[in-house]
Design a protein around this motif. Structure first.
Motif, PDB file in Angstrom:
ATOM      1  N   ILE A  38      25.592 -40.256  61.892  1.00 45.45           N
ATOM      2  CA  ILE A  38      25.564 -41.676  61.526  1.00 45.45           C
ATOM      3  C   ILE A  38      24.607 -41.854  60.355  1.00 45.45           C
ATOM      4  O   ILE A  38      23.524 -41.276  60.336  1.00 45.45           O
ATOM      5  N   CYS A  39      25.006 -42.684  59.399  1.00 45.62           N
ATOM      6  CA  CYS A  39      24.136 -43.024  58.277  1.00 45.62           C
ATOM      7  C   CYS A  39      23.824 -44.517  58.347  1.00 45.62           C
ATOM      8  O   CYS A  39      24.741 -45.340  58.401  1.00 45.62           O
ATOM      9  N   GLN A  46      19.083 -44.247  52.518  1.00 50.87           N
ATOM     10  CA  GLN A  46      20.041 -43.807  53.531  1.00 50.87           C
ATOM     11  C   GLN A  46      19.293 -42.954  54.553  1.00 50.87           C
ATOM     12  O   GLN A  46      18.536 -42.058  54.190  1.00 50.87           O
ATOM     13  N   TRP A  48      20.043 -40.570  57.809  1.00 47.77           N
ATOM     14  CA  TRP A  48      21.071 -39.864  58.569  1.00 47.77           C
ATOM     15  C   TRP A  48      20.491 -39.396  59.900  1.00 47.77           C
ATOM     16  O   TRP A  48      19.357 -38.936  59.966  1.00 47.77           O
ATOM     17  N   SER A  53      28.322 -38.383  71.002  1.00 47.77           N
ATOM     18  CA  SER A  53      29.368 -39.414  70.930  1.00 47.77           C
ATOM     19  C   SER A  53      29.485 -40.221  72.223  1.00 47.77           C
ATOM     20  O   SER A  53      30.094 -41.285  72.231  1.00 47.77           O
ATOM     21  N   ASN A  80      30.821 -50.723  60.271  1.00 49.58           N
ATOM     22  CA  ASN A  80      31.487 -49.438  60.184  1.00 49.58           C
ATOM     23  C   ASN A  80      32.122 -49.369  58.802  1.00 49.58           C
ATOM     24  O   ASN A  80      33.152 -50.002  58.557  1.00 49.58           O
ATOM     25  N   VAL A  81      31.489 -48.614  57.901  1.00 48.86           N
ATOM     26  CA  VAL A  81      31.974 -48.553  56.524  1.00 48.86           C
ATOM     27  C   VAL A  81      32.967 -47.415  56.320  1.00 48.86           C
ATOM     28  O   VAL A  81      33.431 -47.203  55.202  1.00 48.86           O
ATOM     29  N   THR A  82      33.322 -46.707  57.406  1.00 49.50           N
ATOM     30  CA  THR A  82      34.350 -45.674  57.283  1.00 49.50           C
ATOM     31  C   THR A  82      35.744 -46.301  57.305  1.00 49.50           C
ATOM     32  O   THR A  82      36.722 -45.618  57.034  1.00 49.50           O
ATOM     33  N   LEU A  83      35.809 -47.570  57.664  1.00 51.54           N
ATOM     34  CA  LEU A  83      37.078 -48.307  57.656  1.00 51.54           C
ATOM     35  C   LEU A  83      37.158 -49.144  56.388  1.00 51.54           C
ATOM     36  O   LEU A  83      36.144 -49.573  55.845  1.00 51.54           O
ATOM     37  N   ARG A  84      38.364 -49.385  55.918  1.00 55.11           N
ATOM     38  CA  ARG A  84      38.556 -50.234  54.741  1.00 55.11           C
ATOM     39  C   ARG A  84      39.464 -51.375  55.115  1.00 55.11           C
ATOM     40  O   ARG A  84      40.589 -51.125  55.536  1.00 55.11           O
ATOM     41  N   ALA A  86      35.425 -52.610  55.413  1.00 51.96           N
ATOM     42  CA  ALA A  86      34.380 -52.335  56.405  1.00 51.96           C
ATOM     43  C   ALA A  86      34.455 -53.376  57.521  1.00 51.96           C
ATOM     44  O   ALA A  86      34.801 -54.538  57.287  1.00 51.96           O
TER      45      ALA A  86
END
Length: 101
Positions: A38-39, A46, A48, A53, A80-84, A86
């Motif tokens: 996780i970042c 940043q 890390w 999980s 959650n910035v892994t989704l577009r 976010a």
């Protein structure tokens, strides 16, 4: 007197951040199966960290609150910035959910 107040404030802030960090589970070893990296972005910095999980979002919140630059005593926001685009996490209802979700 102002100098002393500044040093007392810094000591109190450090103690509060340490209290949040003590609530965070131990970090799993690098490469361990079932861990999530996780970042947390605080300003331009940043930070890390690995989490198992099966740990919950509240653990990430506690980690975030322990970081310098994160406001103490005020609500924080995580996305959650892994989704577009976010997705803003609802800390009021999702803190008990595991990171597997």
């Amino acid at each position: 007197a102002l100098q002393l107040s500044s040093s007392e404030y810094a000591a109190e802030e450090a103690a509060r951040r340490q209290a949040w960090l003590q609530k965070v589970p131990d970090e799993p070893p690098e490469g361990q199966a079932g861990s999530a990296l996780i970042c947390v972005h605080v300003g331009e910095a940043q930070h890390w960290r690995r989490f198992d999980s099966s740990e919950v979002l509240e653990d990430v919140v506690n980690f975030a609150r322990s970081l310098p630059g994160v406001p103490l005593g005020r609500p924080i926001g995580l996305s959650n910035v892994t989704l577009r685009p976010a997705v803003r996490l609802d800390l009021a209802t999702e803190c008990g959910l595991t990171l597997q979700r």
